[in-house]
Design an enzyme around this catalytic site. Sequence first.
Site, PDB file in Angstrom:
ATOM      1  N   HIS A 149      -6.517  -6.240  -1.560  1.00 32.37           N
ATOM      2  CA  HIS A 149      -5.407  -5.332  -1.249  1.00 32.37           C
ATOM      3  C   HIS A 149      -4.290  -6.032  -0.480  1.00 32.37           C
ATOM      4  O   HIS A 149      -3.120  -5.736  -0.676  1.00 32.37           O
ATOM      5  CB  HIS A 149      -5.960  -4.159  -0.427  1.00 32.37           C
ATOM      6  N   ASP A 207      -8.514  -5.792  -5.763  1.00 36.08           N
ATOM      7  CA  ASP A 207      -8.235  -4.520  -5.105  1.00 36.08           C
ATOM      8  C   ASP A 207      -8.844  -3.367  -5.898  1.00 36.08           C
ATOM      9  O   ASP A 207      -8.807  -3.360  -7.128  1.00 36.08           O
ATOM     10  CB  ASP A 207      -6.723  -4.326  -4.981  1.00 36.08           C
ATOM     11  N   SER A 226       0.833  -1.191   0.000  1.00 34.87           N
ATOM     12  CA  SER A 226       0.000   0.000   0.000  1.00 34.87           C
ATOM     13  C   SER A 226       0.881   1.261   0.000  1.00 34.87           C
ATOM     14  O   SER A 226       1.779   1.386  -0.834  1.00 34.87           O
ATOM     15  CB  SER A 226      -0.949  -0.048   1.203  1.00 34.87           C
TER      16      SER A 226
END
Length: 439
Positions: free
Chosen positions: A413, A354, A164
């Site tokens: 994610h 994601d 991320s």
Amino acid sequence: MVIHIEKALFSLLFILSYLYGGLAIGMGTQDGSEKWGYIPVRPKAQMFWWYYRSPFRTQDPNNLWPIILWLQGGPGSSGVGFGNFKEIGPLDTFLNPRNSTWLKKADLLFVDNPVGVGYSFVEDETLYVRNDEEAARDLTTLLIAIFNEDESLQKSPLYIMGESYGGKYGVTLALYALKAIQAKQLNLILGGIVLGDTWISPEDYVASWGPLLKDISRLDNNGLKKYNSLVDEIKEQVAYGRFEDAIHILNSLETGLQTDTNNVNFYNFLLDDDSASSTTTTQSQEAPSGDLESLMNGAIRSKLQIIPDNVKWKMQSPPVFKNMRGDFMRPRINEVDELLKKGVDVTIYNGQLDVICATKGTEAWVEKLKWEGLEAFLSIDRTPIYCGDEKVTKGFTKSYKNLHFYWILGAGHMVPEDQPCVAFNMVGNITNSSGPATF
């Protein structure tokens, strides 16, 4: 290997070094399988780290055992907590052994980065970092303190893995670390940089949300029209370097998307978000976990023994995010380009499901690279990925020279959490680990 909390009862105190007038104090298990502690990266700014030595570590000079430095996102999320207990560490949030732990493939180093995240802390609110460069300087200081004092670690290639927003930390750190290595200030072998669903180009990710959500029927034409108008405004602000102004528009865009999609989960588009008001991009890029917060402030805090009484572990640090707002929307594509040109191995992986760092957005910024090998990379066909005995397609991959890309199917994610088998095999390939082939 089962690592029990009870080992804390037999911890050994060791002093690492004096830095910047502050004392770096750490602890470890009696068998040396774990070490943890604080490094004063600046006066009154303490960064917490936790190192796990793999039971599969070898001393074969022809097969160097790797070390993985895990960087969490947010900005403001804890790698010591989330990455460790939710994704790749030896224990899960119930303190049960994790079969798919990456400790079978490498030593693991978790940090609460930047200062103010998780167990890390500052004694003065003016000491929070304001951008990725300041975070990279602190992390480089931490690496110097840890690696320069341990010759066994210096022989192992370090792989910086960012998830991320951690990818932005990662590419910036890699460049700072390289400079420190060249200046002989840091005794370390840089094995490569790994970018997992990373926020490298915010503009490209934001631009990908609407088309993706429209394609999967979570957004209709009416919603897409409103979305496109706001995206154009964000692009204009980013183009002029008005990154904080872009965040204000991003707030409106996210609110609109949550309404028009009936609260799609930004981390997995197959799900609805049951806590949409607290998981938007502008607050954090990591999902919350209440059970983890109880664990970190309970059993783990008791094990570690050195956490100050006034430091309470939280999944997300609002002050850290607030201080980094000016850098949140800044792209780091140029840093990836620079690493590729320097010959550093760059691996990118992305979860199919994601939204927040959608594969469509990742492909968009990769195509903006100026690296001389890009055209050849893009022209190569992908190879399918399988896991286990069944020939079920789990993803695709391709490589050219020092750029590698993994498309992971069925993952959102947090790829290691959603597809542990694929992630386990992938990290073994990336690090050339001699660890177990399966878990």
